[in-house]
Design a protein around this motif. Structure first.
Motif, PDB file in Angstrom:
ATOM      1  N   GLU A  30       0.792  -1.348   0.114  1.00 51.74           N
ATOM      2  CA  GLU A  30      -0.093   0.064  -0.090  1.00 51.74           C
ATOM      3  C   GLU A  30       0.813   1.457  -0.079  1.00 51.74           C
ATOM      4  OE1 GLU A  30      -2.324  -0.539   3.354  1.00 51.74           O
ATOM      5  OE2 GLU A  30      -3.714  -1.894   2.457  1.00 51.74           O
ATOM      6  N   LEU A  31       1.948   1.352   0.723  1.00 51.68           N
ATOM      7  CA  LEU A  31       3.018   2.545   0.733  1.00 51.68           C
ATOM      8  C   LEU A  31       3.746   2.490  -0.486  1.00 51.68           C
ATOM      9  CD1 LEU A  31       4.196   2.015   4.386  1.00 51.68           C
ATOM     10  CD2 LEU A  31       2.476   3.747   3.694  1.00 51.68           C
ATOM     11  N   ALA A  32       4.061   1.444  -1.263  1.00 51.48           N
ATOM     12  CA  ALA A  32       4.597   1.452  -2.411  1.00 51.48           C
ATOM     13  C   ALA A  32       3.606   2.105  -3.458  1.00 51.48           C
ATOM     14  CB  ALA A  32       4.854   0.077  -3.039  1.00 51.48           C
ATOM     15  N   GLU A  33       2.231   1.911  -3.398  1.00 53.53           N
ATOM     16  CA  GLU A  33       1.334   2.270  -4.033  1.00 53.53           C
ATOM     17  C   GLU A  33       1.064   4.095  -4.022  1.00 53.53           C
ATOM     18  OE1 GLU A  33      -2.030   0.153  -3.991  1.00 53.53           O
ATOM     19  OE2 GLU A  33      -1.090  -1.778  -4.738  1.00 53.53           O
ATOM     20  N   ARG A  34       1.274   4.272  -2.760  1.00 53.98           N
ATOM     21  CA  ARG A  34       0.966   5.630  -2.283  1.00 53.98           C
ATOM     22  C   ARG A  34       2.289   6.483  -2.924  1.00 53.98           C
ATOM     23  NH1 ARG A  34      -1.036   7.696   2.937  1.00 53.98           N
ATOM     24  NH2 ARG A  34      -0.247   9.627   3.378  1.00 53.98           N
ATOM     25  N   TYR A  35       3.442   6.031  -2.740  1.00 57.09           N
ATOM     26  CA  TYR A  35       4.624   6.764  -3.253  1.00 57.09           C
ATOM     27  C   TYR A  35       4.995   6.399  -4.562  1.00 57.09           C
ATOM     28  CZ  TYR A  35       4.767   7.698   1.751  1.00 57.09           C
ATOM     29  OH  TYR A  35       4.194   8.356   2.905  1.00 57.09           O
ATOM     30  N   ALA A  36       4.319   5.720  -5.142  1.00 56.93           N
ATOM     31  CA  ALA A  36       4.470   5.237  -6.631  1.00 56.93           C
ATOM     32  C   ALA A  36       5.911   4.656  -6.994  1.00 56.93           C
ATOM     33  CB  ALA A  36       4.470   6.409  -7.581  1.00 56.93           C
ATOM     34  N   VAL A  37       6.288   3.756  -6.048  1.00 61.78           N
ATOM     35  CA  VAL A  37       7.652   3.223  -6.054  1.00 61.78           C
ATOM     36  C   VAL A  37       7.544   1.621  -6.014  1.00 61.78           C
ATOM     37  CG1 VAL A  37       8.753   5.070  -5.179  1.00 61.78           C
ATOM     38  CG2 VAL A  37       8.039   3.452  -3.452  1.00 61.78           C
ATOM     39  N   SER A  38       8.615   0.983  -5.828  1.00 67.23           N
ATOM     40  CA  SER A  38       8.677  -0.563  -5.526  1.00 67.23           C
ATOM     41  C   SER A  38       8.563  -0.721  -4.206  1.00 67.23           C
ATOM     42  CB  SER A  38       9.997  -1.191  -6.215  1.00 67.23           C
ATOM     43  OG  SER A  38      11.079  -0.706  -5.527  1.00 67.23           O
ATOM     44  N   ARG A  39       8.572  -1.986  -3.720  1.00 69.30           N
ATOM     45  CA  ARG A  39       8.510  -2.239  -2.237  1.00 69.30           C
ATOM     46  C   ARG A  39       9.864  -2.159  -1.452  1.00 69.30           C
ATOM     47  NH1 ARG A  39       4.634  -7.436  -1.362  1.00 69.30           N
ATOM     48  NH2 ARG A  39       5.362  -7.403   0.810  1.00 69.30           N
ATOM     49  N   GLN A  40      10.866  -2.327  -2.381  1.00 68.08           N
ATOM     50  CA  GLN A  40      12.089  -2.261  -1.671  1.00 68.08           C
ATOM     51  C   GLN A  40      12.646  -0.980  -0.914  1.00 68.08           C
ATOM     52  OE1 GLN A  40      14.473  -4.803  -1.112  1.00 68.08           O
ATOM     53  NE2 GLN A  40      15.731  -3.632   0.127  1.00 68.08           N
ATOM     54  N   PRO A  41      12.501   0.092  -1.633  1.00 65.73           N
ATOM     55  CA  PRO A  41      12.632   1.317  -1.065  1.00 65.73           C
ATOM     56  C   PRO A  41      11.761   1.808   0.160  1.00 65.73           C
ATOM     57  CG  PRO A  41      11.734   1.905  -3.092  1.00 65.73           C
ATOM     58  CD  PRO A  41      12.179   0.460  -3.140  1.00 65.73           C
ATOM     59  N   VAL A  42      10.552   1.200   0.098  1.00 63.76           N
ATOM     60  CA  VAL A  42       9.413   1.511   1.289  1.00 63.76           C
ATOM     61  C   VAL A  42      10.204   0.460   2.531  1.00 63.76           C
ATOM     62  CG1 VAL A  42       7.154   0.796   2.062  1.00 63.76           C
ATOM     63  CG2 VAL A  42       7.596   1.732  -0.354  1.00 63.76           C
ATOM     64  N   ARG A  43      10.521  -0.711   2.264  1.00 63.03           N
ATOM     65  CA  ARG A  43      11.017  -1.486   3.232  1.00 63.03           C
ATOM     66  C   ARG A  43      12.311  -0.715   3.980  1.00 63.03           C
ATOM     67  NH1 ARG A  43      12.109  -5.634   0.371  1.00 63.03           N
ATOM     68  NH2 ARG A  43       9.712  -6.553   0.645  1.00 63.03           N
ATOM     69  N   GLU A  44      13.038  -0.655   3.269  1.00 62.09           N
ATOM     70  CA  GLU A  44      14.310   0.328   3.750  1.00 62.09           C
ATOM     71  C   GLU A  44      14.071   1.670   4.596  1.00 62.09           C
ATOM     72  OE1 GLU A  44      17.062   1.224   0.488  1.00 62.09           O
ATOM     73  OE2 GLU A  44      17.307  -0.797   0.094  1.00 62.09           O
ATOM     74  N   ALA A  45      12.932   2.364   4.128  1.00 60.42           N
ATOM     75  CA  ALA A  45      12.326   3.550   4.765  1.00 60.42           C
ATOM     76  C   ALA A  45      12.035   3.182   6.135  1.00 60.42           C
ATOM     77  CB  ALA A  45      11.571   4.309   4.106  1.00 60.42           C
ATOM     78  N   LEU A  46      11.208   2.075   6.041  1.00 68.31           N
ATOM     79  CA  LEU A  46      10.267   1.749   7.181  1.00 68.31           C
ATOM     80  C   LEU A  46      11.352   0.934   8.457  1.00 68.31           C
ATOM     81  CD1 LEU A  46       7.473  -0.269   5.484  1.00 68.31           C
ATOM     82  CD2 LEU A  46       7.168   1.597   7.192  1.00 68.31           C
ATOM     83  N   LEU A  47      12.577   0.427   7.809  1.00 64.48           N
ATOM     84  CA  LEU A  47      13.411  -0.161   8.883  1.00 64.48           C
ATOM     85  C   LEU A  47      14.145   1.255   9.590  1.00 64.48           C
ATOM     86  CD1 LEU A  47      14.693  -3.149   6.982  1.00 64.48           C
ATOM     87  CD2 LEU A  47      13.206  -3.159   8.919  1.00 64.48           C
ATOM     88  N   ARG A  48      14.548   2.023   8.730  1.00 64.93           N
ATOM     89  CA  ARG A  48      14.933   3.580   9.247  1.00 64.93           C
ATOM     90  C   ARG A  48      14.156   4.113  10.244  1.00 64.93           C
ATOM     91  NH1 ARG A  48      17.430   7.315   4.496  1.00 64.93           N
ATOM     92  NH2 ARG A  48      17.989   8.389   6.449  1.00 64.93           N
ATOM     93  N   LEU A  49      12.841   4.236   9.930  1.00 64.82           N
ATOM     94  CA  LEU A  49      12.111   4.550  11.071  1.00 64.82           C
ATOM     95  C   LEU A  49      11.824   3.719  12.065  1.00 64.82           C
ATOM     96  CD1 LEU A  49       9.518   6.063   8.083  1.00 64.82           C
ATOM     97  CD2 LEU A  49      10.760   7.461   9.706  1.00 64.82           C
ATOM     98  N   GLU A  50      11.948   2.650  11.925  1.00 62.73           N
ATOM     99  CA  GLU A  50      11.916   1.747  13.262  1.00 62.73           C
ATOM    100  C   GLU A  50      12.963   2.103  14.164  1.00 62.73           C
ATOM    101  OE1 GLU A  50      11.791  -3.187  14.479  1.00 62.73           O
ATOM    102  OE2 GLU A  50      12.848  -2.536  12.587  1.00 62.73           O
ATOM    103  N   ARG A  51      14.207   2.322  13.579  1.00 64.67           N
ATOM    104  CA  ARG A  51      15.306   2.575  14.486  1.00 64.67           C
ATOM    105  C   ARG A  51      15.167   4.031  14.998  1.00 64.67           C
ATOM    106  NH1 ARG A  51      18.104   0.263  10.066  1.00 64.67           N
ATOM    107  NH2 ARG A  51      18.543   2.355   9.243  1.00 64.67           N
ATOM    108  N   GLU A  52      14.068   4.959  14.436  1.00 66.17           N
ATOM    109  CA  GLU A  52      13.876   6.382  15.138  1.00 66.17           C
ATOM    110  C   GLU A  52      12.764   6.306  16.041  1.00 66.17           C
ATOM    111  OE1 GLU A  52      13.341   9.262  12.161  1.00 66.17           O
ATOM    112  OE2 GLU A  52      15.179   8.613  11.083  1.00 66.17           O
ATOM    113  N   HIS A  53      12.280   4.973  16.383  1.00 63.72           N
ATOM    114  CA  HIS A  53      11.124   4.551  17.270  1.00 63.72           C
ATOM    115  C   HIS A  53       9.933   5.286  16.590  1.00 63.72           C
ATOM    116  CE1 HIS A  53      14.151   2.816  19.904  1.00 63.72           C
ATOM    117  NE2 HIS A  53      14.822   4.113  19.790  1.00 63.72           N
ATOM    118  N   LEU A  54       9.727   5.404  15.430  1.00 68.99           N
ATOM    119  CA  LEU A  54       8.507   5.928  14.690  1.00 68.99           C
ATOM    120  C   LEU A  54       7.527   4.943  14.305  1.00 68.99           C
ATOM    121  CD1 LEU A  54       9.797   8.970  12.957  1.00 68.99           C
ATOM    122  CD2 LEU A  54       8.392   9.081  14.835  1.00 68.99           C
ATOM    123  N   VAL A  55       8.096   3.744  13.968  1.00 70.32           N
ATOM    124  CA  VAL A  55       7.447   2.584  13.351  1.00 70.32           C
ATOM    125  C   VAL A  55       7.576   1.413  14.339  1.00 70.32           C
ATOM    126  CG1 VAL A  55       7.284   1.178  11.343  1.00 70.32           C
ATOM    127  CG2 VAL A  55       7.148   3.532  11.289  1.00 70.32           C
TER     128      VAL A  55
END
Length: 216
Positions: A30-55
């Motif tokens: 769903e996020l990949a569709e939201r930002y019109a990208v593949s799932r890989q950059p979405v996954r990388e972004a989510l892992l970064r945000l997990e380290r920031e305690h936002l996700v």
């Protein structure tokens, strides 16, 4: 900027602005569709945000925007209380006169609630950068950005929010900094952040997306 950084910045901005609200569930597709990208950059972004305690990663279920805990909100504001006065002191000590004079642009404000959030973030970011210390400024700007959703959630619980007092406090701080009065500026910025805590934490307690801290 690399694609993965674009996705990370967009997703982080949507979380901090509460377009993706605390407690919202998210899925990579769903996020990949939201930002019109593949799932890989979405996954990388989510892992970064997990380290920031936002996700939070939820195994086999996707991801969730972290709720705002009172303890984390308090920790964030206390960290800011330690860091922002140091940035103000550095600015008074080292900033050129023209840098301090440029703060005059924040002496007044006109606009709605969303405009005020933007104005307030810009003011405190300007204080951070006026320090001339890139590491301190970077850390403080990150704190200020993360505080945005605290402000949004708390303002939603404050009726007839009037920014006049906050803008007046900014003006007093600007005066002290332009006079290079370190003692007065330190007193003002500490009081300003402490008053923010007194306004924000009780308002956060009244919001359903807040979670109480757990005893350890």
């Amino acid at each position: 900027m690399l694609l993965r950084d674009n996705v990370y910045e967009s997703l982080r901005a949507d979380i901090l602005s509460c377009r993706l609200a605390p407690g919202d569930d998210m899925r990579e597709q769903e996020l990949a569709e939201r930002y019109a990208v593949s799932r890989q950059p979405v996954r990388e972004a989510l892992l970064r945000l997990e380290r920031e305690h936002l996700v939070t990663v939820q195994p086999r279920q996707g991801y969730r925007v972290n709720p705002i805990s009172l303890s984390d909100a308090r920790d964030l504001l206390r960290f800011r209380l330690a860091l922002e006065p140091a940035c103000v002191a550095e600015a008074i000590e080292h900033a050129p006169d023209k840098t301090l004079q440029a703060l005059d642009g924040f002496r007044s404000f006109a606009g709605n609630r969303e405009d005020f959030i933007t104005y307030n973030r810009a003011f405190h970011s300007a204080l951070a950068h006026a320090s001339g210390n890139r590491r301190m400024a970077g850390a403080l700007c990150d704190l200020i950005g993360q505080a945005d959703r605290l402000v949004r959630v708390s303002l939603a619980n404050v009726r007839d929010h009037d920014p006049t007092q906050l803008v007046a406090e900014h003006g007093e701080l600007i005066e002290a900094m332009q006079r290079r009065d370190r003692r007065r500026a330190a007193t003002l910025i500490k009081a300003h952040i402490q008053q923010t805590e007194k306004r924000v934490l009780p308002a956060l307690k009244r919001n359903a997306v807040i979670v109480e801290e757990k005893n350890t």
